[in-house]
Design a protein around this motif. Structure first.
Motif, short mmCIF file in Angstrom:
data_model
loop_
_atom_site.label_atom_id
_atom_site.label_comp_id
_atom_site.label_asym_id
_atom_site.label_seq_id
_atom_site.Cartn_x
_atom_site.Cartn_y
_atom_site.Cartn_z
N LEU A 317 -6.60 11.89 -13.48
CA LEU A 317 -5.16 11.66 -13.46
C LEU A 317 -4.57 11.89 -12.08
CD1 LEU A 317 -4.14 13.36 -16.85
CD2 LEU A 317 -4.67 10.95 -16.41
N TRP A 318 -5.03 12.96 -11.40
CA TRP A 318 -4.54 13.21 -10.05
C TRP A 318 -4.97 12.09 -9.09
CZ3 TRP A 318 -6.14 19.01 -10.46
CH2 TRP A 318 -5.08 19.74 -11.00
N GLY A 319 -6.20 11.58 -9.27
CA GLY A 319 -6.63 10.45 -8.45
C GLY A 319 -5.77 9.22 -8.70
N TYR A 320 -5.42 8.96 -9.94
CA TYR A 320 -4.57 7.84 -10.30
C TYR A 320 -3.19 7.98 -9.63
CZ TYR A 320 -2.20 4.45 -13.36
OH TYR A 320 -1.47 3.38 -13.85
N ASP A 321 -2.57 9.15 -9.77
CA ASP A 321 -1.24 9.36 -9.20
C ASP A 321 -1.27 9.36 -7.67
OD1 ASP A 321 -0.18 9.54 -11.74
OD2 ASP A 321 -0.23 11.74 -11.81
N THR A 322 -2.40 9.78 -7.08
CA THR A 322 -2.52 9.76 -5.62
C THR A 322 -2.47 8.32 -5.09
OG1 THR A 322 -3.80 11.81 -5.63
CG2 THR A 322 -3.97 10.42 -3.68
N ILE A 323 -3.17 7.40 -5.76
CA ILE A 323 -3.15 6.00 -5.35
C ILE A 323 -1.74 5.45 -5.41
CG2 ILE A 323 -3.96 3.68 -5.95
CD1 ILE A 323 -6.05 5.38 -4.55
N TRP A 324 -1.01 5.76 -6.46
CA TRP A 324 0.36 5.29 -6.57
C TRP A 324 1.23 5.85 -5.44
CZ3 TRP A 324 3.44 3.00 -10.82
CH2 TRP A 324 2.66 2.27 -11.72
N THR A 325 1.00 7.11 -5.08
CA THR A 325 1.78 7.72 -4.00
C THR A 325 1.49 7.02 -2.68
OG1 THR A 325 1.76 9.86 -5.11
CG2 THR A 325 2.23 9.86 -2.77
N VAL A 326 0.21 6.80 -2.35
CA VAL A 326 -0.16 6.15 -1.09
C VAL A 326 0.32 4.71 -1.05
CG1 VAL A 326 -2.10 5.47 0.36
CG2 VAL A 326 -2.12 7.69 -0.78
N ALA A 327 0.24 3.99 -2.17
CA ALA A 327 0.67 2.59 -2.21
C ALA A 327 2.18 2.47 -1.96
CB ALA A 327 0.30 1.97 -3.55
N GLN A 328 2.96 3.37 -2.54
CA GLN A 328 4.41 3.33 -2.32
C GLN A 328 4.76 3.72 -0.89
OE1 GLN A 328 6.90 4.77 -5.79
NE2 GLN A 328 4.90 5.52 -6.48
N ALA A 329 4.04 4.70 -0.35
CA ALA A 329 4.28 5.07 1.04
C ALA A 329 3.90 3.93 1.99
CB ALA A 329 3.48 6.33 1.38
N ALA A 330 2.82 3.20 1.70
CA ALA A 330 2.41 2.08 2.54
C ALA A 330 3.47 0.98 2.53
CB ALA A 330 1.08 1.53 2.05
N GLU A 331 4.07 0.72 1.39
CA GLU A 331 5.12 -0.30 1.32
C GLU A 331 6.34 0.13 2.13
OE1 GLU A 331 7.28 -3.66 0.34
OE2 GLU A 331 5.14 -3.24 0.18
N LYS A 332 6.63 1.41 2.11
CA LYS A 332 7.80 1.90 2.86
C LYS A 332 7.57 1.83 4.36
CE LYS A 332 10.80 5.96 3.30
NZ LYS A 332 11.07 7.33 2.81
#
Length: 913
Positions: A317-332
């Motif tokens: 679950l932490w790995g899943y949420d980490t990908i979402w965090t990095v993907a949103q930061a990359a878009e920003k």
């Protein structure tokens, strides 16, 4: 026809151009991200599936994003050097903007240093070592919790179940050692000791683990905290069950490193954990989590058909949420102005020195830290460069499954519900706040936390002969060599051991002293438990402050305090004037004053009433006044108020007379014994000699009070005490003996007549037993001592060794006085005083009222007499007529008064006859 073809061709060209332009405008920028996992490990396999699904789910929801991360997954093969090599390769080949998942803490340290050089954020959702800090590694982000976050939960469990000792068992790695300093600190806060630390090498064989377990079995502690990787833990618990350490009486607590993967353990491993407690990160339930878990199980089976099925864990679950965090930061942040700068060329430079530096890394790091959202694992907040501490769940492994026991939060401590509120305290909680636990051996009884090892030696009980054999007497059997101890202290100890909830085999071991009970020897005696020569020492050992530095004491089993033994004497001198003793001087004075006051009051009352008996010379009036105060004679007392005063005074005299008679009788017939000295400072002021038991610390206390050393005499035995006290201070003896209360009770039981106890004059804690610091037996023995001393058993033990103390009337100081004081009769004095005073006030009011009324009548008579004026004859005649009528009325009134006076006179004459 040709024109139509040209038109169609033109339209096709235009459409293709528009489509090409649109496609060129919608080109998606790629941001490369490296992923380092131990793909052969359980955590690595779970995380890989979660990361792949996170990519698909994120871009299925955010199809319009212009920046897309591209993952490059590498296998670190559980090797730190391999992980660092893969990280350098990812930076050189793909210019990755971030690295996710150095799985081990040791790998994360290597890779984070590379991230510092290249300005590339390193995000790990599995590295939990507390030594990983953002201070030295500014580009490191921990997308998981720190291992030290769970130690407070573990300490709360230990405190809740009342365990006093805990043995941590951990692997010999950075991950294993990192938690220990924090665990030691919090256990000390809850008064739990760590007698031993068991360190298991990562490469330990089955034989080495078995030998360590046998070593643990020889110790008293049965509470263990296991902190190791799941692979090593699986082998360890299988061996622990095999050697019998998963049986009744043991308690096991697993950290989240094992508990988080409990659902993926082999059934044989899970069976060996039966009865253990585990701590894990609490994941709130949600519909999204249930849907994802179902999809994840299907996906994992497809990707790993040959591997045994694993279950989704918190790391996934932490790995899943980490990908979402990095993907949103990359878009920003995007990739518009991203460049990699090469450092200047150096001779003989290494790969690390030639790494390019990302200009986009700091911005991406800040975007990652600022992103907060609610993910599958709960609130996902990395603003503090690590996941914020939330709630821990305590589970109990039962059979091939587990069940929830309770929850822990920093605000509420242990509770069954996550929303339960109470006063904020980290370690607050009780057994009632947790669900029932099935302990190892399928027992529902809470483990005590320690036991006497079957294969170990018996409890070594140190004993030594006291200066008072009634407390402890030790003898050696010359045939068997066994040590035999008797006495009050020994009987209390043996009764306490019988009341323990478990069997404790023990044997007495003799400690040789000078047989005088000296403080120096007893200090050495207690110090033996610190040297681990004895497990416990018993006897008439005073609980003193200086001894608590190297030993722990049980609750006292005797009375506390230091008092004096002093001779007693008859306090009454039966001489000629003993009849004055029943009343105190104040009582005599008050009685005389009220005697005179009552007589004066009666005299005044009768005088105001025109009593002929009170008129005459002063000596006669004084005699009548005294006569009034003693007797009630009708011929002398005529007024009702006087009779009231005399009745109250008579009641007072009756009570005083009876009390005086009783007190005088007691003085003449009963012996009144009083101590010759009631205060130790009296001895100090008068310069008297005092005694003490040779070798006792009482000598130092007397010197602190102010006694000169020449005035302090040592004695060895109760007979010496008796001889010195009987001679007295002026004849070579002593005026008082200062000793501890238990010894004084023993002395008075044998020398009852002629002595008493005064005090206590100094506080002391009493006698107790000494154990080694942190001994798990301390609490149970103290409770057992309370059980013994609080019942009839202690009375019987004292009768056996000290005697029946009820037969001695002087056991304790005789205080108080049989003299009658003014305070004893304050109520009667107030009553007679109020009666006398109120009576005289009423009489004075009546007297002045009558006097005023007679004066008014006389004035009216004068005003009504005829006067010589120039009034007409007719008016004169009329006035004369009126005056004549008034004269007649006055004459009639005077006649009536004369008749009344004659009647009173005749009545008085008849009374006299």
């Amino acid at each position: 026809m040709e024109v139509a073809c040209r038109i169609i061709l033109l339209l096709l060209l235009t459409t293709s151009f528009v489509i090409a332009q649109s496609a060129s405008r919608e080109v998606v920028q790629e941001l490369h991200v490296g992923v380092l996992l131990d793909l052969g490990s359980m955590v690595g396999k779970i995380a890989r599936t979660s990361i792949s699904m996170a990519m698909e789910d994120f871009y299925a929801v955010h199809q319009n994003y212009s920046t897309k991360i591209v993952l490059h997954i590498r296998d670190s093969m559980s090797d730190d050097v391999q992980a660092a090599s893969e990280a350098i390769d990812l930076l050189e080949k793909y210019n990755v903007e971030a690295i996710i998942g150095p799985q081990k803490s040791s790998q994360a340290i290597f890779v984070s240093k590379i991230g510092n050089i290249s300005h590339v954020p390193v995000i790990s959702f599995t590295a939990t070592d507390p030594s990983l800090s953002s201070r030295g590694l500014p580009y490191f982000v921990r997308a998981t919790i720190n291992d030290s976050a769970q130690v407070n939960c573990i300490a709360s469990i230990v405190k809740t179940y009342g365990w006093r000792e805990v043995v941590p068992i951990y692997e010999d790695t950075d991950y294993g050692r990192g938690i220990i300093p924090y665990l030691v600190d919090v256990l000390h806060e809850v008064d739990a000791q760590i007698p031993y630390r068991s360190v298991i090498p990562l490469s330990a064989t089955s034989e080495e683990i078995t030998l360590e377990l046998y070593k643990l079995m020889t110790m008293q502690t049965t509470v263990f905290v296991v902190h190791m990787s799941v692979t090593l833990a699986s082998l360890f618990f299988i061996k622990a069950k095999k050697v019998g350490m998963m049986n009744k009486g043991h308690a096991w607590i697993m950290t989240d490193g094992v508990t988080n993967l409990k659902d993926s353990l082999n059934p044989s491993v899970l069976g060996s954990l039966n009865g253990a407690l585990g701590v894990e990160f609490y994941v709130p339930k949600s519909r999204e989590l249930d849907d994802f878990t179902t999809r994840w199980n299907m996906r994992f089976q497809i990707e790993n058909p040959a591997n045994p099925p694993l279950k989704l864990s918190i790391f996934g679950l932490w790995g899943y949420d980490t990908i979402w965090t990095v993907a949103q930061a990359a878009e920003k942040v995007g990739q518009a102005n991203n460049t990699f700068r090469k450092p200047g060329a150096k001779r003989n430079s290494t790969s690390l020195e030639t790494l390019e530096t990302s200009s986009n890394g700091p911005k991406l790091l800040q975007a990652i830290l600022q992103k907060k959202f609610r993910g599958l694992s709960g609130n996902f907040d990395l603003s503090n460069r690590q996941l914020q501490i939330s709630t821990f769940q305590i589970v109990n492994v039962v059979g091939n499954g587990w069940r929830e026991i309770g929850l822990w939060t920093a605000q509420n401590g242990i509770s069954r519900q996550s929303n339960k509120t109470r006063l904020a305290t980290t370690h607050l909680g009780s057994v009632r706040d947790l669900n029932p636990v099935i302990w190892p051996g399928e027992s529902i009884e809470v483990p005590r936390g320690f036991h006497i090892p079957v294969s170990g030696k018996k409890l070594q009980v140190g004993v030594c002969t006291s200066g008072f054999p009634e407390f402890v007497k030790v003898e050696k059997d010359h045939i068997t060599g066994a040590t035999k101890a008797t006495g009050l202290s020994v009987d209390v100890f043996e009764e306490a051991v019988k009341r323990l909830p478990y069997a404790v085999p023990y044997e007495y071991v003799l400690f040789s002293t000078k047989d005088d009970g000296s403080t120096k020897d007893y200090n050495d005696f207690v110090y033996q438990v610190y040297l681990e020569i004895y497990d416990i020492v018993i006897g008439d050992i005073t609980i003193r402050y200086n001894r608590t530095f190297y030993a722990d004491f049980t609750l006292p089993y005797t009375e506390s305090g230091i008092a004096m033994i002093v001779p007693v004497r008859d306090s009454r001198n039966k001489n000629t004037w003993i009849f004055l003793k029943p009343l105190a001087p104040g009582m005599w004075f008050g009685s005389v004053v009220f005697f005179i006051y009552t007589g004066v009051v009666v005299l005044i009352l009768e005088f105001l009433g025109n009593n002929e008996n009170v008129r005459g010379p002063i000596p006669r009036q004084l005699g009548i006044m005294i006569f009034f105060s003693i007797f009630e004679e009708k011929e002398l007392v005529q007024r009702f108020l006087s009779r009231i005063v005399l009745i109250v005074w008579l009641v007072f005299l009756m009570v005083l007379t009876s009390s005086y008679t009783a007190s005088l009788t007691s003085m003449l017939t009963v012996q009144q014994l009083q101590p010759t000295v009631t205060d130790v400072h009296e001895l100090l002021k008068s310069g008297e000699y005092v005694g003490y038991h040779r070798g006792s610390y009482v000598k130092g206390l007397l010197e602190e009070i102010g006694f000169d050393r020449s005035k302090i005499k040592p004695y060895d035995s109760p007979d010496d005490f008796h001889n010195a006290l009987s001679r007295g201070s002026n004849n070579g003896g002593i005026a008082a003996l200062v000793h501890e209360v238990p010894y004084i009770k023993l002395f008075l039981a044998n020398h009852c007549k002629g002595y008493t106890m005064v005090g206590p004059i100094y506080k002391a804690a009493g006698f107790g037993y000494a154990l080694a610091k942190g001994s798990p037996l301390l609490g149970d023995i103290s409770k057992a001592i309370l059980n013994v001393t609080g019942g009839d058993t202690m009375i019987q033990i004292e009768k056996k060794w000290i005697g029946d103390q009820n037969n001695c009337q002087n056991l304790g100081p005789v205080s108080g006085s049989s003299r009658l004081t003014f305070a004893n009769f304050r109520g009667l004095f107030i009553l007679t005083g109020v009666a006398s005073t109120s009576s005289i006030l009423i009489a004075l009011i009546i007297y002045f009222y009558k006097k005023k009324h007679r004066s008014k009548n006389i004035t009216l008579d004068i005003l009504n007499r005829p006067e010589d004026t120039g009034i007409s004859d007719e008016s004169s005649e009329h006035q004369e007529g009126n005056q004549g009528e008034r004269v007649e009325e006055n004459a009639q009134l005077a006649g009536r008064e004369e008749d009344g006076l004659e009647e009173k006179t005749s009545e008085l004459a008849s009374d006299k006859k």
